[in-house]
Design an enzyme around this catalytic site. Sequence first.
Site, mmCIF file in Angstrom:
data_model
loop_
_atom_site.group_PDB
_atom_site.id
_atom_site.type_symbol
_atom_site.label_atom_id
_atom_site.label_comp_id
_atom_site.label_asym_id
_atom_site.label_seq_id
_atom_site.Cartn_x
_atom_site.Cartn_y
_atom_site.Cartn_z
ATOM 1 C CG ASP A 1 -2.026 0.928 1.266
ATOM 2 O OD1 ASP A 1 -2.315 1.714 0.138
ATOM 3 O OD2 ASP A 1 -2.715 1.261 2.276
ATOM 4 C CG ASN B 1 -7.322 -2.218 -6.600
ATOM 5 O OD1 ASN B 1 -6.350 -3.056 -6.309
ATOM 6 N ND2 ASN B 1 -7.662 -1.314 -5.719
#
Length: 246
Positions: free
Chosen positions: A21, A69
Amino acid sequence: MDTTTTLHTGNLPQHLAIIMDGNGRWAKKKGMLRIFGHENGTKAVRETVESCARLGIGYLTLYAFSTENWNRPKMEVDTLMNLLVSSLEKELPTLQKNSIKLNTIGNTAMLPDGARKKLLDVIEQTKGNTRMTLTLALSYGSREEIISAVKKISEKVQNNQLNIADISESVIGAHLYTHDLPDVDLVIRTSGEQRISNFLLWQVAYAELYFTEVLWPDFREKDLHEALISYQKRERRFGKTSEQVK
């Protein structure tokens, strides 16, 4: 700090999972587009994979692209898919040199044809490697995985292939995407966020969690070692008391 002096290679996680991340924030801090963060994140992937192989970690799973996503801007998704293809082509020699087997979990049918073909090609070329299994979670969501497992088990019950009384943890595990992988021992998440984000919910039931403020493109071997040292200082009880474990 030289963390290698305090890292005990005899007490490493068998299965390490990483939520990579911070690519977008890394790029934003530098005044660049998000894609530059993703591109620089591949350097952290390469160093982490090679470091884990050298240490003797048998299984490494990277959260590369979630089902959620797909909701990102089309240009970013397209660029990520192109980056996946180019990275697979570029890193194949590294995988072969280090005897690393590539694996994938997730709904990969949703990947563009070119990306899926390249992925399957590299998986085929590395299937005989034995030093470490690198699993890319692509178009992956743990809730979707569990729903898929429930449907498969229900179908077997309906077709009298399985009795309801025989449904167990091992039966459920055998119907998950990760049926060939051991449960996760350690989860690392970069960028300071402290959540699991629909990642391996079943498999991390007794995993240790490690959160670092380091953004993924800046994650290096020393950061990996710090996470592993933290893991080694913890007492894993699996529901037992300290006295029982000792």
